[in-house]
Design a protein around this motif. Structure first.
Motif, short mmCIF file in Angstrom:
data_model
loop_
_atom_site.label_atom_id
_atom_site.label_comp_id
_atom_site.label_asym_id
_atom_site.label_seq_id
_atom_site.Cartn_x
_atom_site.Cartn_y
_atom_site.Cartn_z
N ALA A 187 0.85 -1.20 0.00
CA ALA A 187 0.00 0.00 0.00
C ALA A 187 0.88 1.24 0.00
N ARG A 188 0.72 2.07 -0.98
CA ARG A 188 1.49 3.31 -1.07
C ARG A 188 0.96 4.17 -2.20
N PRO A 189 1.15 5.48 -2.09
CA PRO A 189 0.80 6.31 -3.25
C PRO A 189 1.91 6.16 -4.30
N HIS A 190 1.62 6.49 -5.53
CA HIS A 190 2.68 6.35 -6.53
C HIS A 190 2.69 7.52 -7.50
N PRO A 191 3.21 8.66 -7.07
CA PRO A 191 3.34 9.76 -8.03
C PRO A 191 4.23 9.35 -9.21
N THR A 192 5.26 8.55 -8.94
CA THR A 192 6.01 7.94 -10.04
C THR A 192 6.11 6.45 -9.73
N THR A 207 14.92 12.47 -6.45
CA THR A 207 14.96 13.92 -6.19
C THR A 207 15.36 14.66 -7.47
N GLU A 208 15.49 13.92 -8.57
CA GLU A 208 15.95 14.49 -9.85
C GLU A 208 17.19 15.34 -9.63
N LYS A 232 26.86 19.35 -2.32
CA LYS A 232 25.57 19.92 -2.72
C LYS A 232 25.04 19.26 -4.00
N TRP A 233 23.91 18.58 -3.88
CA TRP A 233 23.26 18.04 -5.06
C TRP A 233 22.78 19.21 -5.93
N GLU A 234 22.74 18.98 -7.23
CA GLU A 234 22.18 19.99 -8.14
C GLU A 234 20.95 19.40 -8.82
N PRO A 235 20.01 20.25 -9.24
CA PRO A 235 18.91 19.71 -10.05
C PRO A 235 19.44 19.20 -11.39
N LEU A 236 18.94 18.04 -11.81
CA LEU A 236 19.36 17.51 -13.12
C LEU A 236 19.05 18.53 -14.22
#
Ligand SMILES: NC(=O)c1ccc[n+]([C@@H]2O[C@H](COP(=O)([O-])OP(=O)(O)OC[C@H]3O[C@@H](n4cnc5c(N)ncnc54)[C@H](O)[C@@H]3O)[C@@H](O)[C@H]2O)c1
Length: 426
Positions: free
Chosen positions: A299-304, A321-322, A334-338
């Protein structure tokens, strides 16, 4: 665009994009003459996309009269009232359709249990084949598919749409341009609550429910594994060599049925084989590890529905987190947005076809699987996702089941390229 162009990036591939016909002239190419087996939800959607891309559809097959009538109507509308011949005389009537000599290619979108037998019959009937995922259920079927493609020389493509997602192809470009360096680890999963589609409204099992009842292991490996296999160059420079698998207990489907159907109902008495959550660890010949999860019951939501991560010597990617981190380029810690790199590493296919792909379904992947299949069919070019790939990716299902049955024991993954994996390019 050939497979090597899917896998390649940059200027050279950009030239190849849009080169549709080898004759280079401006004459209109003959439309691919396509038959479809299975026009349920998926087959009808793909049929619609194929019609938009200019195919001829002389014949359709389905055992469900209502689905067949709907698809016939769709084709009639697209072909100015010309009616395709409909085949519906039972589970093997598709063979009568395959005997037609005016069909060049066949699209198979039936329940998964039928893909391999139908694809093998179609190849042996001289047709080019597009198969929905997964390609096969048993190792015998995997080899049968490889042999049929080898012996007939006919093009087979697995329609793995996730391989064409924009973020997946951006990462592919970065990998091909060496941004990640040597690849060491990938994580991927198909985690999608599918409990409602295991049962019909009366509580009987759909084909998806029957699959969960009859088999264990990772029963849907290709949406997660396909993109990772492309990144790692599986069957083209590396190959999956062995796996181990573990699964949780099987409780979720019984729980779901118990809360929906009254006491004594047959749906509550089904004993499902598949564990709620299955994890497979795959080691490649070149020493990378893939961590592959499958869970369509919890049971879980699945936006993706899928997730991916990739680790190389010089970069790291996280789809959840893209975000991306490039050694020497991103700020420390520091992660960056893809997105920061989306333009610089845009795949040529996306650069060329973005407007057509967006809105076609599954983040544009559905547009590209149909386009790439028709492209290969018209040019008799190599398949972007061929029978060796389809067999290797799909073999995870029976091999993970065997590992689980043997308490997590390692299983060798066959080399479906027959020793050519290191040197193959297409
Ligand atoms: N790539 C994707 O994103 C994606 C998405 C959905 C489904 N799928 C795949 O597509 C396939 C079909 O899924 P669906 O959701 O459309 O299922 P569905 O049950 O809606 O459709 C299956 C169709 O096949 C027909 N059929 C069954 N046996 C047949 C036979 N012997 N001969 C001819 N027709 C037969 C059924 O009557 C039905 O119309 C599955 O393999 C599924 O895994 C892929």
């Amino acid at each position: 665009m050939r497979r090597r162009d899917l896998l390649r990036c940059g200027a050279a591939a950009a030239v190849a994009v849009g080169v549709v016909y080898p004759s280079a002239g401006h004459e209109k190419p003959a439309a691919v003459r396509l038959g479809v087996i299975g026009v349920g939800g998926r087959g009808t959607h793909l049929l619609g996309l194929a019609l938009k891309q200019g195919v001829e559809v002389p014949a359709l097959c389905d055992i469900n009269e209502a689905n067949l009538a709907r698809a016939v109507g769709l084709v009639e509308k697209a072909r100015d009232g010309r009616r395709p011949e409909a085949y519906s005389r039972g589970p093997t009537d598709y063979r009568r359709m395959l005997a037609r000599d005016d069909l060049q290619a066949v699209l198979i979108a039936t329940p998964m249990q039928l893909h391999a037998p139908m694809a093998i019959d179609a190849l042996r009937a001289g047709k080019q084949v597009f198969s929905e995922v997964a390609a096969a259920i048993t190792l015998d079927e995997c080899w049968g598919l490889v042999r049929a493609a080898e012996e007939t020389g006919k093009m087979y493509m697995l329609g793995e749409n996730c391989c064409y997602w924009p973020h997946v192809m951006t990462i592919l470009c970065m990998v091909r341009k060496g941004v990640f360096g040597d690849l060491t680890y990938a994580e991927c999963g198909y985690v999608h609550d599918c409990r409602p589609i295991k049962f019909n409204t009366d509580g009987s099992l759909t084909w998806r429910g029957e699959l969960a009842r009859d088999y264990t292991g990772n029963l849907y490996p290709t949406h997660s594994l396909g993109p990772v296999a492309h990144w790692l160059g599986i069957n083209r420079g590396d190959r999956m060599a062995s796996l181990v698998a573990m699964s949780t207990k099987a409780v979720g489907l019984h729980d779901w049925a118990s809360r929906r159907f009254p006491e004594g109902h047959l749906a509550r008495q089904v004993r499902f084989k598949v564990g709620d959550s299955t994890t497979v660890l795959i080691r490649t010949a070149k020493g990378a590890v893939i961590d592959l999860r499958y869970d369509v019951i919890s049971a879980r939501p699945h936006p993706t529905t899928t997730y991916y991560s990739l680790q190389g010597l010089r970069a790291s990617y996280e789809s959840r987190t893209e975000s991306i981190w490039l050694d020497g380029r991103s700020a420390s810690y520091k992660w960056e947005p893809l997105d920061n790199y989306a333009k610089e590493f845009e795949h040529p296919l996306w650069a060329r076809w973005r407007a057509e792909a967006e809105g076609a379904g599954h983040l544009g992947g559905d547009f590209f699987v149909i386009r790439e299949f028709l492209q290969a069919a018209r040019t008799a070019g190599p398949s972007p996702i061929d029978a060796c790939d389809a067999a290797a990716w799909s073999s995870i299902m029976p091999l993970s089941a065997k590992s689980i049955a043997e308490g997590g024991a390692p299983q060798e993954i066959p080399d479906f390229t027959r020793g050519k994996w290191e040197t193959r390019t297409a």
